[in-house]
Scaffold this motif. Structure first.
Motif: not given
Length: 154
Positions: A68-74
């Motif tokens: 979920k964090i990765i998705k936000k950062l992308l």
């Protein structure tokens, strides 16, 4: 009054003041990022070939939470993904230029925080420093045990 009733409010006050100081000393462009996002950026900047598994292990978070964090950062264009030529299955992450600015600012903030608080600790005598060090070692062991137990429940 028991020590736990005395100390717990002091810890709450300490955490709240640290949070206020962090917000007051951080650059405006960090305000759109959560604690976990910034620490994820920090690890992506430090690790060799960071992936969800490595990040979840280092941050003591589930793979789902890291995803979920990765998705936000992308979405925020702070990181980008890549695959290795010899492994088309695994997805890795690296910082974009925007992510590098966030990474550098995070390091500067930590250095400033350490310098600020070093001045306080230099005022203490060795006996007090030893007592504080022993307490923090034991408290960190306790917190680590709690993290491990909670991770095993998920």
């Amino acid at each position: 009054m028991s020590y736990s009733k005395l100390l717990i409010p002091k810890f709450k006050e300490l955490y709240e003041k640290q949070d206020i100081l962090t917000k007051l000393t951080s650059k405006e462009f960090l305000h759109g990022y959560g604690y976990s996002e910034i620490h994820c950026i920090n690890l992506i900047g430090k690790l060799d070939n960071p992936n969800v598994t490595k990040l979840s292990s280092k941050l003591s978070m589930t793979r789902s939470a890291i995803s979920k964090i990765i998705k936000k950062l992308l979405t925020k264009k702070a990181i980008t993904s890549y695959k290795k030529k010899n492994n088309k299955k695994e997805i890795y992450y690296k910082l974009t230029e925007k992510g590098k600015v966030l990474f550098d600012e995070h390091l500067k903030r930590h250095s400033a925080w350490e310098e600020r608080d070093r001045k306080f600790f230099q005022q203490l005598n060795n006996k007090d420093l030893e007592t504080i060090n022993n307490f923090l070692n034991e408290f960190n062991k306790y917190l680590e045990k709690q993290i491990i137990e909670l991770n095993h429940k998920e």
